[in-house]
Every structure is written in C-alpha cells, then in structure tokens.
Design a protein around this motif. Structure first.
Motif, PDB file in Angstrom:
ATOM      1  N   MET A   1      54.756  53.586 -20.681  1.00 59.47           N
ATOM      2  CA  MET A   1      55.948  51.785 -20.325  1.00 59.47           C
ATOM      3  C   MET A   1      55.330  50.810 -21.089  1.00 59.47           C
ATOM      4  O   MET A   1      54.545  50.574 -22.238  1.00 59.47           O
ATOM      5  CB  MET A   1      55.278  51.569 -18.295  1.00 59.47           C
ATOM      6  N   ILE A   2      56.720  50.036 -21.354  1.00 61.79           N
ATOM      7  CA  ILE A   2      56.447  48.462 -21.856  1.00 61.79           C
ATOM      8  C   ILE A   2      55.882  47.493 -20.871  1.00 61.79           C
ATOM      9  O   ILE A   2      56.781  47.569 -19.581  1.00 61.79           O
ATOM     10  CB  ILE A   2      58.134  48.637 -22.462  1.00 61.79           C
ATOM     11  N   ILE A   3      55.338  47.041 -21.054  1.00 60.14           N
ATOM     12  CA  ILE A   3      54.766  45.605 -20.044  1.00 60.14           C
ATOM     13  C   ILE A   3      54.800  44.502 -21.023  1.00 60.14           C
ATOM     14  O   ILE A   3      54.698  44.116 -21.048  1.00 60.14           O
ATOM     15  CB  ILE A   3      53.477  46.593 -20.130  1.00 60.14           C
ATOM     16  N   LYS A   4      55.477  43.838 -19.762  1.00 59.86           N
ATOM     17  CA  LYS A   4      55.681  42.278 -19.476  1.00 59.86           C
ATOM     18  C   LYS A   4      54.653  41.904 -18.426  1.00 59.86           C
ATOM     19  O   LYS A   4      54.812  42.240 -17.421  1.00 59.86           O
ATOM     20  CB  LYS A   4      56.900  42.324 -19.045  1.00 59.86           C
TER      21      LYS A   4
ATOM     22  N   HIS B   1      48.102  44.001 -19.425  1.00 58.36           N
ATOM     23  CA  HIS B   1      48.454  44.695 -20.850  1.00 58.36           C
ATOM     24  C   HIS B   1      47.278  45.625 -21.044  1.00 58.36           C
ATOM     25  O   HIS B   1      46.529  44.961 -21.734  1.00 58.36           O
ATOM     26  CB  HIS B   1      49.139  44.372 -21.424  1.00 58.36           C
ATOM     27  N   PRO B   2      46.499  47.041 -21.569  1.00 56.42           N
ATOM     28  CA  PRO B   2      46.185  47.734 -21.975  1.00 56.42           C
ATOM     29  C   PRO B   2      45.764  47.058 -23.336  1.00 56.42           C
ATOM     30  O   PRO B   2      44.704  46.965 -23.929  1.00 56.42           O
ATOM     31  CB  PRO B   2      46.390  49.361 -21.487  1.00 56.42           C
TER      32      PRO B   2
ATOM     33  N   LYS C   1      50.016  53.536 -23.075  1.00 59.43           N
ATOM     34  CA  LYS C   1      49.953  54.379 -21.411  1.00 59.43           C
ATOM     35  C   LYS C   1      49.265  53.257 -20.306  1.00 59.43           C
ATOM     36  O   LYS C   1      48.415  52.669 -21.136  1.00 59.43           O
ATOM     37  CB  LYS C   1      49.051  55.438 -22.180  1.00 59.43           C
ATOM     38  N   GLU C   2      50.076  53.155 -19.536  1.00 54.68           N
ATOM     39  CA  GLU C   2      49.160  52.294 -18.293  1.00 54.68           C
ATOM     40  C   GLU C   2      47.726  53.023 -17.492  1.00 54.68           C
ATOM     41  O   GLU C   2      46.434  51.944 -17.408  1.00 54.68           O
ATOM     42  CB  GLU C   2      49.304  51.673 -17.703  1.00 54.68           C
TER      43      GLU C   2
END
Length: 396
Positions: free
Chosen positions: A1-4, A16-17, A386-387
């Motif tokens: 996923m794209i994390i904001k 954000h990992p 990958k979250e």
C-alpha cells in the motif's frame, strides 16, 4: 500500500515502515560513529519503542554491546491499517541488532500490569540471568493500578490558577492565546499516579525480589524541567507534580537497592519534538524557538545524541559520574543562560508580531512527521510498501 500521514487532532494515525526503519538506522549509524562505551551488558528498557527509550536501547546495544530486552505497548498492522511507529521502530531495531550478533528481544503488553512484569522477569531468568541497567521511559496517558484496579488518566493543566499564554495553532500557523483552567485535586492525583514514580518503584522491587538485578545495577528514569516560560504548564503544573514524585521515588529506590550497591537516577533531558509535547499548549512554540537558538550555536541534540552523551559521559564515566543527589542534568545546553536569554527575547518578539516563525514551523513539522517515518529525503513515499511487518521476537 502507499502510506501517507493522516491526522486526528494532535495524533498521527498512520506510520511508514520504511521511514521508521530509516530513522532507526540513522540512530544506529550515529552511535557506531562514536567511541565505544564501557557500560552495561544486560539492559531492560521499559518503554523501549520510541523517543528516549528507543534511543537508550540503541545506545546500549551499538555503543556498549549490550543484550537488551524491551517492553512496550504497540499495535501491529491490521485490517488495512498501518502498525504504530513504535512497532515498526522495534521491528527495524531487532532486525539490525540480530544481524549484528546482539541479543534483542521484546515484550508487547501493558508495562503497568503485574502480568507483563512477571513475563519479563521469567524471560530474564531464562535467557539473561540478571540485568545491570533498567531504563524506565514510559509516556502513557493512562494507567490501571495492578492491585486496586483503578484507572487513572493524566491531564496537562496548571495548578491553583488558570494560565493564559501564547501558543502556535498548527492548523492555521497563527500565534494565538490559549487559556487552561486549573486541575482539580483528583486530576492532580491521577496525573501523579500515571506519570509519577510508583510503577517504576514497583518494577524495581519485583526485579530485586526475583534476584534478577545484578550487583551494582543502575536504574534511570527520564524527566524534564524546562524554562520559566513553560513553568505554569509544566514544572508548576500537573506534569511537574508527577515529576517531583518521580524524583522522590528515586531516593526510595536507592534505599531499596543499596544492599546490592545499586544506583537510581533521574535524568533531566532537553525538550524535544514528540507526540506528547505537541499536545501541550505553549511547548511547540517554545520548541521552535529553542531549536533556532541551539542550532545557531551548534548545540542542538536529538534523542540519540542525548542518550549517547548520558551513557558515555555521565552514567558510565568515572571522571564525570553523577553526584549524590541522583539527578543528572543532561538538559545543560538548553538551560544555558545565553540560550534562555535569546529564546526569551525571541518569544517576546513573536508574541507582538515583530518576527515570523514560518521556517521554524516548517522545521518543527518535519521533525514531527519523522516520528512516524515520514519526511525522510531518502525514502520513496510514492512506492507500495508492505504494512504488515513482523518483530522477530514476537509471535503473531
């Protein structure tokens, strides 16, 4: 996923990992560039996943070659939501420590509970034997007492009278007035119960009774005093009352562990950008101006620099060992007379609109985002990541 980054009030609800791992690696790299510390070898860090607790763990491992056990309460990723920053921080730390050949394990649970204390003691007995440094670095908003079952919630309020001052509105970027009403006696009591020294003392008592404190063991907890600008909301407020209790507790702990030649200290650290400090009125504005002054003088320090200096120059330096009052002032750069004079002068100018703080605000925001793994130039935030990240020592 794209994390904001996403926010709810003062709370960032995503992390954000890759960015968190980048932050941890930066701290490790800093410590590896410094001189080795002749310090602890088996370390327990209570509150080990962020801030000063995480930095303490990194310094102990990569500065002193210590085996570390970390205790914290964090959430893994689930149902499409990211894990907390502390979860990602610990995953990155354990991976780096294990790769470098160091022992690093973690317990995820309520450190205020006796169940987690017992689980920790059992693991120490089984795998480490004894601990020679216990770091207590919990920053939690509430605590359930393990005996009475009463739940306490801390508040950030003045004591006695209401308090009005300037602060920065993080949404509008404007300097505004804020007024806080005084705390009730129950609110004061609850804040002391959460942020004071009672749980720290309980940890040390149980560790000693279980014979897992090594002869000569050291324990340390962290505090803050700050300047007169923040006294009504901090030193003289509910938080200050809790920190007074923490210091008093350190003396009681010293008495309890003197028969094993143990030592208990409270370290007064410098003000830093944290999720907790962002929620305290007045403090963010002070932090912005402090960073400007310390940066100009070449004296600014972040968590890892503070903790390396604490362990290397104070706790484990026989030429500059802590004095008998068991209070270590590692906020010395912040509290220099010239620094505070310049911050006070800037404060007055900001409050009457003589100077703007646009650049200071941007720097503050960047530091705040970094707490959650955002804002690092070397991280590609438009890429899928990958979250769901695992911590090596914690079974899912």
């Amino acid at each position: 996923m794209i994390i904001k980054p996403k926010f709810r009030g003062f709370i960032c609800t995503t992390s954000h990992p890759v960015g968190c791992a980048h932050s941890v690696q930066e701290q490790i790299n800093y410590v590896k560039r410094q001189k080795p510390i002749q310090g602890p070898k088996n370390v327990l860090v209570i509150g080990a996943s962020t801030g000063y607790g995480l930095a303490s763990r990194i310094v102990a491992t990569f500065g002193s070659g210590a085996s570390t056990l970390g205790v914290f309460l964090e959430k893994p990723a689930s149902n499409g939501n990211t894990a907390t920053a502390g979860w990602y921080n610990t995953a990155a730390f354990e991976a780096a420590a294990t790769e470098a050949g160091y022992y690093a394990k973690s317990i995820n649970g309520d450190a205020f509970s006796d169940q987690v204390k017992e689980q920790t003691i059992a693991l120490i007995k089984e795998e480490l034997g004894q601990i020679d440094l216990v770091v207590y670095s919990i920053a939690a908003p509430r605590r359930t007492h393990p005996v009475s079952g009463e739940t306490f919630t801390s508040v950030i309020k003045p004591i006695g009278d209401s308090f009005t001052s300037k602060t920065v509105d993080m949404n509008s970027n404007e300097i505004v007035d804020v007024t806080l009403e005084p705390a009730s006696e129950q609110e004061i009591r609850s804040t002391v119960a959460v942020m004071g020294g009672e749980d720290w003392e309980r940890w040390i008592h149980l560790l000693k009774e279980a014979d897992v404190l090594a002869p000569g063991a050291t324990t340390i907890s962290y505090s803050y005093i700050g300047p007169k600008i923040t006294y009504p909301i901090y030193k003289e407020g509910t938080i200050g009352r809790a920190k007074d209790h923490l210091y008093t507790t350190s003396k009681e702990i010293n008495k309890h562990i003197e028969n094993i030649n143990g030592r208990a200290f409270v370290a007064v650290n410098k003000a830093l950008v944290t999720q907790a400090s962002a929620a305290i009125p007045v403090v963010p504005l002070y932090l912005m101006l402090l960073a400007r002054v310390l940066g100009k003088k070449g004296l600014d320090e972040n968590c890892i620099e503070q903790m390396y200096r604490l362990l290397a120059s104070r706790l484990y330096n026989t030429e500059n060992s802590p004095n008998e009052d068991h209070l270590i002032r590692i906020d010395d750069y912040e509290m220099q007379n010239d620094v505070q004079a310049e911050v006070s002068a800037l404060w007055e100018k900001v409050c009457i609109g003589e100077i703007d703080i646009v650049q200071d605000l941007e720097k503050y925001r960047k530091e705040f985002f970094k707490l959650f793994g955002f804002g690092f130039d070397d991280v590609h935030y438009e890429e899928d990541v990958k979250e769901d990240v695992s911590i090596l020592s914690i079974k899912s």
